[in-house]
Design a protein around this motif. Structure first.
Motif, short mmCIF file in Angstrom:
data_model
loop_
_atom_site.label_atom_id
_atom_site.label_comp_id
_atom_site.label_asym_id
_atom_site.label_seq_id
_atom_site.Cartn_x
_atom_site.Cartn_y
_atom_site.Cartn_z
N GLU A 14 1.07 -1.62 -0.24
CA GLU A 14 0.15 0.14 -0.25
C GLU A 14 0.71 1.35 -0.20
OE1 GLU A 14 -1.91 1.28 3.73
OE2 GLU A 14 -1.59 -1.31 3.92
N ALA A 18 -7.96 -6.53 -1.46
CA ALA A 18 -8.30 -6.49 -0.12
C ALA A 18 -6.68 -6.98 0.51
CB ALA A 18 -9.50 -8.15 0.68
N ASN A 19 -6.29 -6.70 0.19
CA ASN A 19 -4.10 -7.34 0.04
C ASN A 19 -3.68 -6.40 0.17
OD1 ASN A 19 -3.41 -10.74 1.12
ND2 ASN A 19 -5.14 -10.24 -1.12
N SER A 24 -4.83 -2.50 -0.69
CA SER A 24 -5.36 -1.45 -0.88
C SER A 24 -4.73 -0.49 0.30
CB SER A 24 -7.14 -1.27 -1.10
OG SER A 24 -7.08 -2.10 0.94
N SER A 25 -4.65 0.76 -0.36
CA SER A 25 -4.20 1.79 0.49
C SER A 25 -5.25 2.84 1.05
CB SER A 25 -3.33 2.55 -0.09
OG SER A 25 -3.88 3.95 -1.22
N GLU A 26 -5.16 3.79 1.50
CA GLU A 26 -6.39 4.66 2.21
C GLU A 26 -7.22 5.53 1.46
OE1 GLU A 26 -6.79 8.47 5.40
OE2 GLU A 26 -5.25 7.19 5.30
N SER A 45 -9.44 2.60 -0.99
CA SER A 45 -10.02 2.75 -0.34
C SER A 45 -11.59 3.50 -0.30
CB SER A 45 -9.93 2.02 1.48
OG SER A 45 -8.78 1.37 1.88
N CYS A 88 -13.78 -6.90 1.20
CA CYS A 88 -12.87 -6.01 0.92
C CYS A 88 -13.37 -4.50 1.91
CB CYS A 88 -13.45 -5.85 -0.24
SG CYS A 88 -12.35 -6.99 -1.72
N ARG A 138 -11.98 -4.28 4.85
CA ARG A 138 -10.02 -3.72 4.09
C ARG A 138 -10.80 -2.17 4.67
NH1 ARG A 138 -4.71 -4.98 3.76
NH2 ARG A 138 -3.79 -3.23 2.78
N ARG A 172 -10.84 -0.62 7.98
CA ARG A 172 -9.50 -0.14 9.39
C ARG A 172 -8.57 0.94 8.43
NH1 ARG A 172 -8.70 -6.82 8.79
NH2 ARG A 172 -9.64 -7.83 10.91
N ARG A 173 -9.18 0.55 7.01
CA ARG A 173 -7.87 1.80 6.60
C ARG A 173 -8.88 3.17 6.58
NH1 ARG A 173 -5.16 -0.73 7.42
NH2 ARG A 173 -3.18 -2.02 5.90
N GLU A 202 -16.25 -6.46 13.72
CA GLU A 202 -15.09 -5.12 13.17
C GLU A 202 -16.05 -3.70 13.37
OE1 GLU A 202 -11.41 -3.65 12.92
OE2 GLU A 202 -11.63 -5.42 12.93
#
Length: 899
Positions: free
Chosen positions: A95, A127-128, A130-132, A135, A160, A163, A166-167, A200
């Motif tokens: 990312e 999902a592996n 991706s950056s902010e 996203s 996804c 992810r 979280r980001r 989450e």
């Protein structure tokens, strides 16, 4: 330059290499050939080269030059090219790579692809890596795919969304509605991914958790279906239907039932059913049982259900698998404060774990054993711990000696038993006893005149038998020097029975050290075991001087021991003169010779003591007054902090050590230290508590402030100066004199915290209006739980939610919630209470608070009936790279909370 034809040929060539140099040569040639080939626009060659390049990357060699070629493969219409291209992107990019921005458009196109497997490749890649920024760009696409009719796509889209949350937590609202529909899905894979997403979201935002509580019944229904389903070949693992899904459901129920009685009531029955019907013969079943236990202990469960959960942990303790036993001990350590009686039923099994071959299990069992000690089992527990102390690893001994001594101080049935216990500790592990414990023992002896003869006799016998234990030597020398007259005159035991005097022939010249395999005759009197030892030996003044000489010449003697011996020897000369013993003059001359022999010692402190004490022998009129018996020091509860595993007696102090020198002042006295009304959490480690480090507090017992005696020495003055320095950490103004501190101690209402004799800098704020009202627990009866703002600065907000225990009068459970508008790291929250109250704290759920997230910390306060809870909070955290330390008083709870 031509490389190998395909990946298979490259692998064969690398495996045929006999040396590492040969392998590097093959890799370098192949990498050069791949670079050359990339310049051509051959799609088949590109596919072949990327495959070889990924293999080279997995071997640990550079492969970054293939990143752009992976992007070209992704743009290819062929599925095989896309699959390899996305695999290369996941392996070669992360990312933080700038090249990642070029992937966004390809991902967006493939998320709308007609082939579901192409969509799956795009979702898996997203999902592996991706950056902010990615996203934010693709959140709408993922939200759209959550409503897909294809279960394969819905499952991957849910991960996804996880992810993205979280980001970028603020995008959580995009997925709330779709996440509710995922909980109704019948496909196990989609349901598993959906529950993971909802868990989450609930953990990150309390308001979302409240919104999802209405789905509790649906989750219970899913769990009941899984428990009641027979053999299902598609989802069966070890005879249990889809244990992964069961564990996920239990974790989500734990969040939904926390602090909500209605939701907890709804899930009580199914939790009991899971705990009863799950097979515990395999690890699959044990994992479900463990999650069930955690859920029961976290929610507002019935008392019977909690007992059943603790009984399950007790069964885990008898499991042959070390991992299961460790997990059980670790969990019992967390819940022992919730239901001590239920844990006490498994005491014997816990004590058996002290003999386990695994050191981590022994450590956890030891920590749990400390928590189980109470007035009713103090004798049994101490006996077991002393037995373990004899064979314990050295790294355990410092903590064990501290905990055993503190337990004896707190729960001892009588003072003689306490003295015997500490004596046993000194003999078994005298090199691992903290100075505070030694000081507490000396204070106890000074305040127990009826046992001074008994204690001095025991110490004399013990020291004659073993000179290798530093703390035993220090305690014996100090007490013999102070109470030599009592030892020479004889006395009575505390029950009034006259001591039976026995003359035992013992020439100290024949005494040998423990490593030489010989013992002193006094060892025959079982002085090493706690309990009555009425048969004692008759001691003469020459025996005492001989013992002091022996200690001085011992190979175990260090600087601190020599200082103690010189002080004790000087006091012996004064005691001999007071008693006018037949050999008083001769023994005084011997002591003078001993002092003179150290008057030119290379160690300045020893030389100074020897010279100063020697000069007293020329001034008989001054000697008696200087060397008279010390007044008993003020007795107070021992204060302990984090037990350092590498802090022997007499070591150089650090800032985290005790505030005042407890032993070893020039006068030979045993000064003491304390803090006024400070109780801090007993977590471990934690144990990183700043208040514990400053005040050295390790228990929940309130302790009183030190009162300097009249005519205090310069050492005492320096101690008060240290107190003022530490007080400045908590107050803008330090106390100016002991006189000004006295009214503060006398009036608890006028000064909440008289820390070390000081006064608080500002009165506590008035009660504040509640800001959050939790839902009522139902028609009937429990009062609403209100949250009160306690702190709000720099984007960090702390609210406190009190809950009065209906079964334990005076006990108030407080839940602290931490939220931040910006990221806050390394939050450390410490609380102090007045000396009339007691406080216990658990560890914070996470020291790092993400924007919009909520972290929690549990507290329990024991308050006298009718008293108002008053807290002094100290908060340290890092915000924007800057360290922030703040302090605030809180008294915002209703005054009638504890009535």
């Amino acid at each position: 330059m031509s490389g190998h034809y395909n990946l298979k040929a490259l692998i064969k060539a690398i495996r045929s290499c006999k040396t590492l140099a040969d392998e590097r040569s093959v890799i370098q040639k192949e990498s050069a050939a791949i670079r050359t080939s990339f310049k051509e626009e051959d799609s088949f060659a590109r596919h072949n080269n990327i495959a070889k390049l990924l293999y080279i990357h997995m071997l640990g060699y550079p492969a970054h030059f293939g990143q752009i070629e992976c992007l070209k493969l992704v743009a290819s219409p062929r599925f095989s090219d896309k699959r390899l291209g996305y695999l290369g992107i996941m392996l070669l990019l992360d990312e933080n790579q700038e090249v990642l921005t070029l992937v966004t458009n390809s991902l967006k196109n493939d998320m709308n692809h007609s082939n579901m497997y192409a969509v799956g490749l795009a979702l898996c890649t997203f999902a592996n890596i991706s950056s902010e920024e990615m996203s934010r760009d693709l959140a709408n696409e993922v939200e759209k795919l959550l409503g897909s009719s294809n279960t394969y796509i819905r499952k991957k889209a849910a991960l996804c969304a996880l992810r993205i949350i979280r980001r970028v937590p603020e995008l959580m609202d995009h997925f709330t509605t779709k996440a509710k529909s995922l909980l109704q899905d019948r496909n196990h894979g989609v349901l598993l991914a959906g529950i993971t997403l909802v868990t989450e979201m609930c953990a990150a935002d309390q308001s979302v958790c409240d919104d999802f509580r209405q789905a509790t019944g649906m989750l219970v229904k899913h769990l009941k279906s899984l428990v009641g389903t027979g053999y299902s070949p598609e989802h069966d693992v070890g005879g249990i239907t889809d244990p992964f899904l069961q564990v996920k459901i239990l974790r989500l129920l734990r969040l939904l039932g926390r602090g909500d009685a209605r939701a907890s009531e709804e899930m009580n029955d199914i939790l009991a059913q899971v705990a009863t019907n799950t097979d515990a013969s395999k690890n699959v079943g044990n994992s479900i049982l463990y999650e069930t236990v955690l859920t029961v202990l976290e929610i507002e469960a019935d008392e019977g259900l909690r007992v059943m959960a603790i009984n399950i942990l007790g069964k885990f303790l008898s499991n042959r698998d070390n991992n299961i036993r460790y997990v059980a001990l670790n969990t019992l350590n967390k819940v022992v404060s919730m239901d001590t009686n239920a844990v006490q039923r498994h005491r014997n099994t816990i004590l058996d774990c002290l003999r386990d071959g695994d050191i981590s299990i022994r450590r956890r069992a030891l920590e749990l054993s400390y928590a189980l000690i109470n007035e009713s089992n103090i004798r049994v527990m101490t006996r077991e711990l002393l037995a373990f102390l004899e064979v314990a690893d050295n790294e355990f001994k410092l903590g064990m000696t501290t905990q055993i001594s503190l337990a004896a101080e707190r729960f001892a049935p009588n003072k003689r038993w306490q003295i015997d216990t500490v004596l046993r500790v000194l003999k078994l592990a005298g090199n691992y006893v903290r100075e505070e414990i030694l000081s507490s023992f000396i204070r106890l002896v000074c305040h127990t005149p009826e046992l001074q003869f008994y204690t001095t006799q025991r110490l004399y016998s013990a020291l004659s038998s073993d000179l290798s234990q530093d703390s035993l030597t220090l305690a014996s020398v100090w007490i013999i020097g102070e109470f030599a007259d009592v030892l020479l005159q004889g006395g009575t035991i505390d029950d009034g029975e006259e001591v039976k005097q026995h003359t035992v022939s013992h020439t100290l010249a024949s005494l040998r050290y423990p490593d030489e395999g010989r013992t002193h005759p006094s060892a025959l009197y079982h002085c090493s075991d706690p309990g009555p030892a009425l048969i004692v030996i008759q001691v003469s003044d020459s025996d005492l001087v001989d013992l002091m000489e022996l200690v001085l010449n011992s190979p175990y003697a260090n600087t601190l021991i020599r200082q103690f011996v010189l002080t004790a020897a000087s006091k012996l000369s004064a005691r001999f003169a007071e008693l006018s013993t037949p050999n008083a003059s001769m023994q005084q001359d011997r002591i003078a010779v001993i002092l003179a022999s150290f008057s030119s010692n290379l160690e300045l402190e020893i030389q100074q003591r020897a010279v100063e004490f020697g000069s007293l022998f020329t001034r008989p009129d001054v000697k008696a007054g200087v060397l008279e018996r010390m007044p008993p020091p003020e007795i107070r509860a021992t204060i302990m902090g984090t037990v350092s595993e590498r802090k022997p007696v007499g070591s150089t102090r650090t800032d985290k050590d005790s505030i005042v020198d407890l032993i070893g002042d020039d006068s030979g006295s045993a000064p003491s230290a304390g803090s006024n009304g400070i109780s801090v959490p007993t977590t471990g480690p934690s144990t990183q508590d700043l208040l514990a480090d400053i005040f050295g507090t390790g228990g929940d017992e309130p302790v009183s402030a030190p009162v300097p005696p009249a005519g205090s020495t310069p050492a005492a003055a320096s101690a008060r100066s240290a107190n003022a320095d530490i007080l400045s950490l908590f107050s803008s103004s330090a106390p100016t004199s002991a006189a000004s501190a006295a009214p503060a101690v006398a009036s608890q209402s006028g000064a909440l915290f008289d820390m070390m004799g000081g006064q608080s800098s500002a009165p506590p704020p008035q009660a504040q209006a509640p800001t959050q009202v939790q839902p009522s627990v139902g028609a009937g009866a429990k009062p609403q739980l209100q949250s009160y703002p306690a702190y709000e600065k720099n984007g960090l907000k702390i609210t406190l939610t009190p809950k009065v225990s209906p079964t334990q009068p005076g006990v108030v459970q407080i839940l602290a919630r931490f939220t931040a508008t910006e990221g806050v790291q390394g939050v450390n929250f410490q609380v102090a209470v007045p000396k009339t109250q007691q406080l216990q704290m658990q560890a914070m759920s996470s020291a790092d608070i993400l924007p919009g997230a909520t972290e929690t910390q549990q507290m329990r306060v024991l308050v006298p009936a009718g008293a108002q809870i008053r807290l002094r909070m100290r908060i340290t955290y890092t915000r924007g790279g800057q360290n922030v330390t703040d302090q605030q008083d809180f008294a915002g709870f209703p005054a009638d909370l504890t009535k």
